[in-house]
Every structure is written in C-alpha cells, then in structure tokens.
Design an enzyme around this catalytic site. Structure first.
Site, PDB file in Angstrom:
ATOM      1  N   CYS A  42       8.184 -35.971  27.232  1.00 49.22           N
ATOM      2  CA  CYS A  42       9.549 -36.384  27.563  1.00 49.22           C
ATOM      3  C   CYS A  42       9.596 -37.412  28.682  1.00 49.22           C
ATOM      4  O   CYS A  42      10.589 -38.109  28.828  1.00 49.22           O
ATOM      5  CB  CYS A  42      10.385 -35.161  27.929  1.00 49.22           C
ATOM      6  SG  CYS A  42       9.579 -34.100  29.134  1.00 49.22           S
ATOM      7  N   GLU A  80      14.538 -28.567  31.039  1.00 44.70           N
ATOM      8  CA  GLU A  80      13.949 -29.913  31.047  1.00 44.70           C
ATOM      9  C   GLU A  80      14.077 -30.448  29.643  1.00 44.70           C
ATOM     10  O   GLU A  80      13.478 -29.926  28.700  1.00 44.70           O
ATOM     11  CB  GLU A  80      12.485 -29.892  31.475  1.00 44.70           C
ATOM     12  CG  GLU A  80      11.969 -31.302  31.746  1.00 44.70           C
ATOM     13  CD  GLU A  80      10.537 -31.504  31.337  1.00 44.70           C
ATOM     14  OE1 GLU A  80      10.298 -32.342  30.432  1.00 44.70           O
ATOM     15  OE2 GLU A  80       9.667 -30.827  31.893  1.00 44.70           O
ATOM     16  N   GLU A 119      15.697 -40.903  21.694  1.00 43.27           N
ATOM     17  CA  GLU A 119      14.346 -40.477  22.042  1.00 43.27           C
ATOM     18  C   GLU A 119      13.522 -40.371  20.762  1.00 43.27           C
ATOM     19  O   GLU A 119      13.726 -39.461  19.952  1.00 43.27           O
ATOM     20  CB  GLU A 119      14.366 -39.138  22.781  1.00 43.27           C
ATOM     21  CG  GLU A 119      12.982 -38.727  23.263  1.00 43.27           C
ATOM     22  CD  GLU A 119      12.992 -37.394  23.993  1.00 43.27           C
ATOM     23  OE1 GLU A 119      12.229 -37.250  24.953  1.00 43.27           O
ATOM     24  OE2 GLU A 119      13.768 -36.505  23.599  1.00 43.27           O
ATOM     25  N   LYS A 171       8.341 -17.028  24.670  1.00 42.12           N
ATOM     26  CA  LYS A 171       8.379 -17.334  23.241  1.00 42.12           C
ATOM     27  C   LYS A 171       7.765 -18.711  23.009  1.00 42.12           C
ATOM     28  O   LYS A 171       8.354 -19.741  23.294  1.00 42.12           O
ATOM     29  CB  LYS A 171       9.803 -17.334  22.685  1.00 42.12           C
ATOM     30  CG  LYS A 171       9.832 -17.410  21.148  1.00 42.12           C
ATOM     31  CD  LYS A 171      11.124 -17.971  20.610  1.00 42.12           C
ATOM     32  CE  LYS A 171      11.193 -19.472  20.672  1.00 42.12           C
ATOM     33  NZ  LYS A 171      10.189 -20.139  19.778  1.00 42.12           N
TER      34      LYS A 171
END
Length: 498
Positions: A293, A259, A394, A184
């Site tokens: 990331c 992750e 973040e 997806k």
C-alpha cells in the site's frame, strides 16, 4: 499435517485452526484452496472456522484475558514471551520464508528479510512492554493519575500481501500492552500465520491468549468484528474493506486501527543525484511487485528531465530478474492472483484510448517457464493526466504513472490531489526545498531521499488511507485505553446543607 517439498527445503504446512491452545480442524463451509501464484497450482485445502468456532476462539481469548496467568503478568514478563517468540521465529526463518514465497509469490530473497523484520517487530515491542506509563497531576486538595490499560480481546484481520510481517507488527504491540488475540489470516495467503501458532505454543503463551482462525472476511471476519467481546480491531487492507469494518464495528462501538489503500506520489526535483534517484524510484515503484500500500505509483518529474529519466528508468526496470520465487536469483515474482493480473491489464487498456502511453511492460509474461503464473513486467506509463483512472485508483501492481511538471508547486498540488494519503516520496538534494515539500504533502508518511519503514517509525495514513498508527511508541497508545483516577486528599465536604 501436510508437507510441501521444494527443491532444497521441506517445510510443514498447517491447515488446522489454533483455538484455546489446541489445533482443531475447521468445521465451517466447504474448504478453500490455497494457490501458488507461480504456476496457479493448489498448495493445499483449508476448511474455515464455523460460527461456533469463531465464538469459541473469542470466548477463549476473553477468558484468558481475565485469568491470573495472563492478567497478573507484568509488562516485562509479557516482553519476555514476545522476545522468546522472536527467537523461535529467527530459528525457523528459512522455513517461514519458504512458506511465504510459496503462498504469496514474493521472492525468497525478500521473504527472508520479511521474516527477519517480523522478528524485529516482536523484539521491539518486547522492549516497550515494560514501559507503559501514565501521568500524575497535583490538584491541591486532590491528585489525579492515569493508567494505560489493555482493551481486552483484539481481533486482527490480516491481508494477503506480506502476511507474516503485517500480522507481527499489530500483534506484537497489542500483546505487549496486555491484550489477547483472535487473528484471522487472509484465505488467499494464510500459511505463515497458521504456522505461527506453533511458535506461540512453543514460546509458552498461556492457553487461549492467542487464537488463529481462518475464513473469508465477509463471514468469519464479520463475526469477529461484530462480536461484543472483541474490544479493538486491527485491519490492513483496501479502503472498501475498511469502510465495511467501520460499519460493522459501529454496532458495538468498537474502535479500529485501519491501514488502507495508497496511491503514493514520488516528486523528483531538478536538484538530484541522478543515479541515486533512479535507484530510489525503481525501488519505490516496483519492490515486492508493488503489491504494497505504500508503493510509489505516481511519478512527478520536471519536464526538462522527463525523457532521459524515463528512458533510463525503463532500461533498469527491464533488467529486473523475473522468475520462480524460490530461486535466490529472482527479484520480481508473480502477482498474487490471476484475477488481479487481468484487472490491472484491463485498467491499462482503458487508459490508452484517452492518451496514456505504455512506455515499457504492460503485458502478461509469456516466457514458457513463467506462462502458467501471474507474471507481469514492470510497467511505466507516460502522458498520464491526474484525472485519469490509472492515476487515481490503487492498481496494487507494478505500474508507475508518469506526469511531467514545470512548477514544483504544481507537482505538490497534483500529489495531494488524491483521496489517499499514506506514503509520499521526495528526491532532492536541497534540504530546505525537500523539507518544505514534506510539510505541504498530505500524507501520514513522507520519505526524503529514502524508502521503507521499520519498527521505530510510526506508520499510518491521512484521508482515506486509514485511522491510527502502527509501529513506534504511537502504537502503544493504539492498544491501550486511558483510565483516569482522582483521589481526594482532604475530608470531603458535601454540597448539600442538610
């Protein structure tokens, strides 16, 4: 099939779903628009999968997993399919690079490398497919051996940042191990993942082994994760999304490789090569707009070096060419969405009254030819305290928070004072010093005078940065499960005396 025309290239855009070897239009809710972050124009519309189509894709993958044309393939034969797929991707490198740039705003000079890296992932795991090994133990009257077997259907939920590469790595490892796939893509950047289905078909994968369907994570993604015939999940994305995945997967006790987020520290010691360290920090902080990331987002610099280092770094950052991602001269493209730009600027505004100082950048780009896009100059923020929100959250954009230190142990302590633990960076010409820091850092990946991962390097996080490892031989363990077989070598003796 639609077409997007660029100044020098025409590339095909797929808007249908790839289910059981056939392209079909989605029958889900209202179509969603795919937006070009360069000018926020609409590239195309895609109708998502309906619940029935999600189930159809999963059932197709489940049936394919059990069919002899997939089940009986040797590891080497699966490797041959992956290698063929890699060569097709290299053949169409320019077409995929253009699509990725249109879809994500990543400069074409970068997306060409990303497509090549995606092919390299396929090639690497093609080579490992024939070397999946178990163990054997002599137990005297018995012996035991183990087999590493595939899970079955693997559901992969792909993020919007570098979607082709982040799909290819988990896809390649899972397929090499004998699993079948339901992929997806993100609704924000689905174009290269969908186009990938054409190559899967051309490479000769058995019908139903690979399925690619679109839709939001909260609807289509949730249906995939909670389906009882999906036996493993791959998810790359934010920590909040990872938590949701774990809650959903708990219903069917489905394991997941996650992750998640990062807030990468960069520790610069006093013993450095000045120019090399500037180059390294610039890359770690701002490569690919820092929409990755593993970006370095917190710089810890000795107080005696702080002023000159920040000044030199800012001068370099301001020279990075910003522009149209399809221009080969562009080295920094727009952020993915206008909302992301708004959110980052708001976080910067919130930090200023409590003492943070924007040394450079920190604004939306207003050049006439860029004003329609989501452009933001590389931003360096000084006087950042470790407890400030911009030092802990973040941001996922080109913002580097700078904190000075006097004692190196304090720098390590501040680096570890985070809920994240994905990538960490150290710059030092003292081998013993840097190795000591590497051992003390709470992160799944530490780069000493280096940046960037590749197929051979295990990649994953500590703490809230995720579960499991992608890449390297470690990934082969993620996508197989152990079956233990014990064989009696002597006549069996009953435990009952009857």
């Amino acid at each position: 099939m639609d077409a997007a025309k660029t100044p020098e290239f025409e590339t095909r855009i797929k808007t249908d779903l790839f289910i059981n070897g056939t392209w079909v239009e989605g029958t889900g809710a209202a179509p969603f628009g795919v937006i070009n972050p360069f000018d926020n124009s609409e590239i195309c519309k895609i109708r998502p999968a309906s619940e029935a189509q999600v189930n159809e894709a999963i059932e197709a993958a489940h049936a394919a997993f059990r069919r002899p044309d997939w089940k009986k393939l040797t590891g080497r034969e699966r490797g041959t399919l992956l290698y063929r797929l890699a060569q097709l991707l290299r053949r169409d490198l320019e077409s995929f690079a253009v699509l990725e740039s249109l879809d994500t705003g990543i400069p074409i000079r970068e997306t060409r490398m990303e497509v090549a890296t995606s092919a390299a992932h396929l090639e690497y795991f093609a080579g490992l497919a024939g070397s999946i090994e178990g163990t054997c133990q002599d137990l005297g009257s018995r012996f035991n051996f183990t087999r590493r077997e595939p899970f079955g259907v693997v559901g992969q939920i792909v993020p919007w940042n570098t979607p082709l590469k982040l799909m290819a790595r988990g896809f390649a490892a899972a397929v090499a191990c004998g699993n079948t796939m339901v992929v997806k893509p993100s609704i924000v950047a689905p174009l290269t993942n969908l186009r990938f289905g054409e190559l899967v078909d051309e490479a000769g994968f058995p019908r139903g082994t690979i399925n690619i369907i679109t839709g939001s994570g909260r609807t289509v993604g949730k249906l995939i994760v909670e389906h009882p015939k999906v036996r493993k999940i791959i998810f790359t994305g934010g920590t909040e999304g990872g938590r949701e995945i774990l809650h959903q997967a708990a219903h069917t006790v489905t394991p997941a490789v996650l992750e998640l987020g990062g807030k990468g520290p960069i520790i610069v010691s006093e013993n450095i090569d000045w120019e090399e360290t500037l180059d390294g920090v610039l890359t770690q902080a701002f490569a690919r707009k820092a929409e990755v990331c593993f970006a370095g987002t917190r710089l810890f610099i000795p107080a005696k070096l702080h002023d000159k280092f920040v000044t030199d770094l800012a001068a370099m950052a301001e020279r990075i060419p910003i522009g149209n991602p399809l221009d080969a001269k562009t080295q920094l493209g727009p952020l993915m969405t206008a909302q992301r730009l708004t959110d980052i600027l708001a976080q910067l505004d919130a930090a200023k009254p409590i003492g943070a100082k924007v040394f450079c950048g920190g604004k939306k780009e207003t050049q006439r030819d860029l004003s329609k896009g989501n452009f933001m100059r590389p931003t360096i923020v000084t006087d950042v305290k470790p407890d400030m929100a911009i030092a802990r959250d973040e941001l996922f954009g080109p913002v580097l928070c700078v904190t000075s230190y006097v004692d190196l142990d304090d720098a390590v302590r501040m680096a570890n004072d985070s809920e994240y633990g994905l990538a960490s960076y150290v710059w030092s010409n003292d081998l013993r010093e840097s190795n000591r820091i590497a051992q003390e850092l709470e992160a799944g990946n530490v780069f000493l005078n280096a940046y960037g991962y590749q197929s051979e390097i295990p990649f994953g996080g500590y703490k809230m940065s995720g579960i499991g490892r992608e890449h390297g031989t470690e990934a082969m363990h993620e996508y197989t499960q152990i079956k233990s077989v014990t064989v009696g070598m002597e006549r069996f003796k009953s435990r009952f005396e009857i």
